[in-house]
Structure formats: C-alpha cells, structure tokens
Design a protein around this motif. Structure first.
Motif, PDB file in Angstrom:
ATOM      1  N   SER A 132       0.837  -1.200   0.000  1.00 56.45           N
ATOM      2  CA  SER A 132       0.000   0.000   0.000  1.00 56.45           C
ATOM      3  C   SER A 132       0.869   1.246   0.000  1.00 56.45           C
ATOM      4  O   SER A 132       1.943   1.279   0.604  1.00 56.45           O
ATOM      5  CB  SER A 132      -0.908  -0.004   1.231  1.00 56.45           C
ATOM      6  N   GLU A 136      -3.835   3.856  -2.441  1.00 56.40           N
ATOM      7  CA  GLU A 136      -4.014   2.645  -3.241  1.00 56.40           C
ATOM      8  C   GLU A 136      -3.427   1.431  -2.538  1.00 56.40           C
ATOM      9  O   GLU A 136      -2.406   1.507  -1.864  1.00 56.40           O
ATOM     10  CB  GLU A 136      -3.338   2.819  -4.601  1.00 56.40           C
ATOM     11  N   VAL A 216      -5.023  -5.950  -8.464  1.00 61.16           N
ATOM     12  CA  VAL A 216      -5.999  -5.213  -7.672  1.00 61.16           C
ATOM     13  C   VAL A 216      -6.882  -6.211  -6.932  1.00 61.16           C
ATOM     14  O   VAL A 216      -7.441  -7.110  -7.559  1.00 61.16           O
ATOM     15  CB  VAL A 216      -6.868  -4.315  -8.568  1.00 61.16           C
TER      16      VAL A 216
END
Length: 300
Positions: A132, A136, A216
């Motif tokens: 991280s 994001e 993701v």
C-alpha cells in the motif's frame, strides 16, 4: 566490527551496513510470545540502518532510520522461523507511522528474499503480500508471463510489468481494447483483478517475465494508515493467505487466474518491507510493530 548499541532507548538495536556481525544472543531482544506460531527477526549482515525496539507488550517496533542527509533506504525484514506446514497461523503488524506515499509491504516471502530491496522488486525470493502507498492498495503474487501477446500494437508494445514504479493501466485491459475482446470473455474479470503495468520501457521481442506481479484485490482493501493494525492470516491446511484490518476480515489473496494463492508445501516466513529517508534535517521513516504468537480470530 561488532554490533554497536547506541545510548538511546533501552532494548534498542541499530543495524547498519558497516556492522558485519550481529552478536549471538540478539534473540533476547526479539519478541517471543506464547502461541502456535511465534517468531523473531531473522539475523542478516545486509540490513541497513534498521532500528528495532522491544515494546512492553512483547511487540518488536521496527523502522529504517538513515543517518545521512538526503538518504533513502529499504529493509525487508524477515521472520526467523518458517511457517509450520499445517494449521492456521496469525500475527499482527501495527502501522505506527507512515509519513510517505511509497508502497510498503506486509505478507510472507521465501527465506532467500533480498533484505536490501522491497518485496515488489525482489529477485532472490518470491513473495505473497499486501502492499500500500498513498490511497491505493494492491496484492502481489509470483507469476510467469509470456509478453509476446503484447508485441503487436504500438501502445501495448510499450508496456512492461510493473516493478514498483508508476502505474499506467493494465496490460490485459489494453490488449482487450486492441482486440475488441470483452472482459467477460477473458479467463476471469480483469476489471476486478487486473495486472498492473507501466509504459516506460518496451519488453524485448518474445520476452517472458518471471517474478511478483501486482494485482488489484477483488474486494476492497484500505490503504495503510497510521494506527492501523494489519492481521496476517495463513491457513497452511488450505494454503490460503488472508488479511485483517483493525479487527475486520478483508479476504484472501488470489493469483493471476483469480484463484486463491496456494502456499501448501512452500517454505515461507513472515515479511515486511519498510522505507526510511532523511531530508532537510527531518526523518521520513515508516514505523511498524510486529506481534507474533497470537490466536487467530474467528471469522464472522
């Protein structure tokens, strides 16, 4: 040179590149907690400006603290014991301080991982982890990918799998747009779990990539924030790697095909990557606390 203990906090270790030997007995400054899986910090001659401070509750506070002006350093801190090959194992990492937007990592890695670079740039050992930076979050998993399918188009041909730099879209999305393929027709939904890439350097013709790849998460994972407690939840019976944040179960890490990663039969250790820098007389170092030997919480 022997290990130098600086006159600062009690039970504090500074480890620098110049300190080529760590004394036997460093273990007595590492947290050893009751539980199914307890671990300390693996010894290494290659840690640079690594500071470790034992806390009253048995946690070990770790950070990278460069001593020179305008200096930035990485440490990937590894556990000194591999996860047992059976059972569910849980430990926590508290984000005490995170002053930068640089991607930092929490998860597991092979014991051979290079401690001088972050896990998402590691060439010496695979890692499975949550990273991280800023707003994001991503998961990273090992992958072997043939880049040949991205060679035809001019834009797609400029793309390379990310190695920790800027983000510029996804290779699959670009390929799908070029060929007119809809995401639903691909092996899994790339819009939910895409591979991040960058456009800086074109890959060589017919090249292949082997290493960790950022994806993701298919479920929402928050960005690391000051005060957050990250729980690492490894079920070696199932082979899964899951994460918690502040007592809430977030889910498991999945591979490039959208399937849960499988750690069965793999020798892995706890791992975190932390960055520290100095500039203008100020320190910008991430600080984390590692607490092991904890009972895995019940999943709702």
């Amino acid at each position: 040179l022997g290990l130098v203990l600086l006159p600062v906090e009690r039970n504090t270790l500074f480890v620098s590149a110049a300190q080529k030997q760590l004394r036997n007995g460093k273990r007595d400054l590492i947290a050893s907690r009751a539980g199914d899986f307890s671990f300390g910090i693996a010894e290494s001659d290659d840690y640079t400006c690594l500071k470790m401070v034992e806390q009253d509750d048995g946690a070990m506070r770790v950070s990278t603290q460069p001593t020179k002006t305008l200096e930035g350093r990485w440490n990937t801190v590894l556990g000194d014991a591999p996860l047992p090959d059976k059972g569910r194992h849980y430990w926590e990492i508290k984000i005490v301080k995170k002053p930068t937007d640089i991607f930092e990592c929490i998860g597991v890695a092979e014991p051979s991982a290079d401690v001088t670079v972050p896990l998402n740039k590691n060439k010496k050992g695979n890692g499975w982890f949550w990273a991280s930076g800023g707003t994001e979050s991503m998961h990273w998993v090992p992958a072997d990918i043939d880049l040949g399918k991205f060679e035809d188009g001019a834009t797609v041909g400029q793309m390379e799998l990310i190695m920790g730099n800027k983000f510029a879209g996804t290779a699959e999305s670009a390929w799908a747009a070029k060929t007119g393929t809809k995401a639903a027709e691909l092996p899994f939904d790339f819009n939910k779990n895409p591979t991040r890439i960058q456009e800086d350097i074109p890959p060589p013709k017919n090249s292949k990539y082997s290493g960790v790849v950022g994806t993701v998460p298919s479920t929402s994972f928050p960005a690391f924030d000051q005060g957050m407690v990250v729980g690492v939840d490894v079920d070696m019976d199932q082979g899964t790697l899951g994460f918690w944040a502040d007592g809430k179960y977030l889910g498991i890490v999945r591979d490039m095909a959208g399937k849960p990663v499988n750690l069965k039969g793999k020798k892995v250790v706890p791992a975190i990557s932390l960055y520290g820098a100095t500039s203008g007389g100020h320190s910008y170092s991430t600080v984390m606390e590692v607490k092991s030997g904890l009972e895995a919480p019940a999943k709702a």
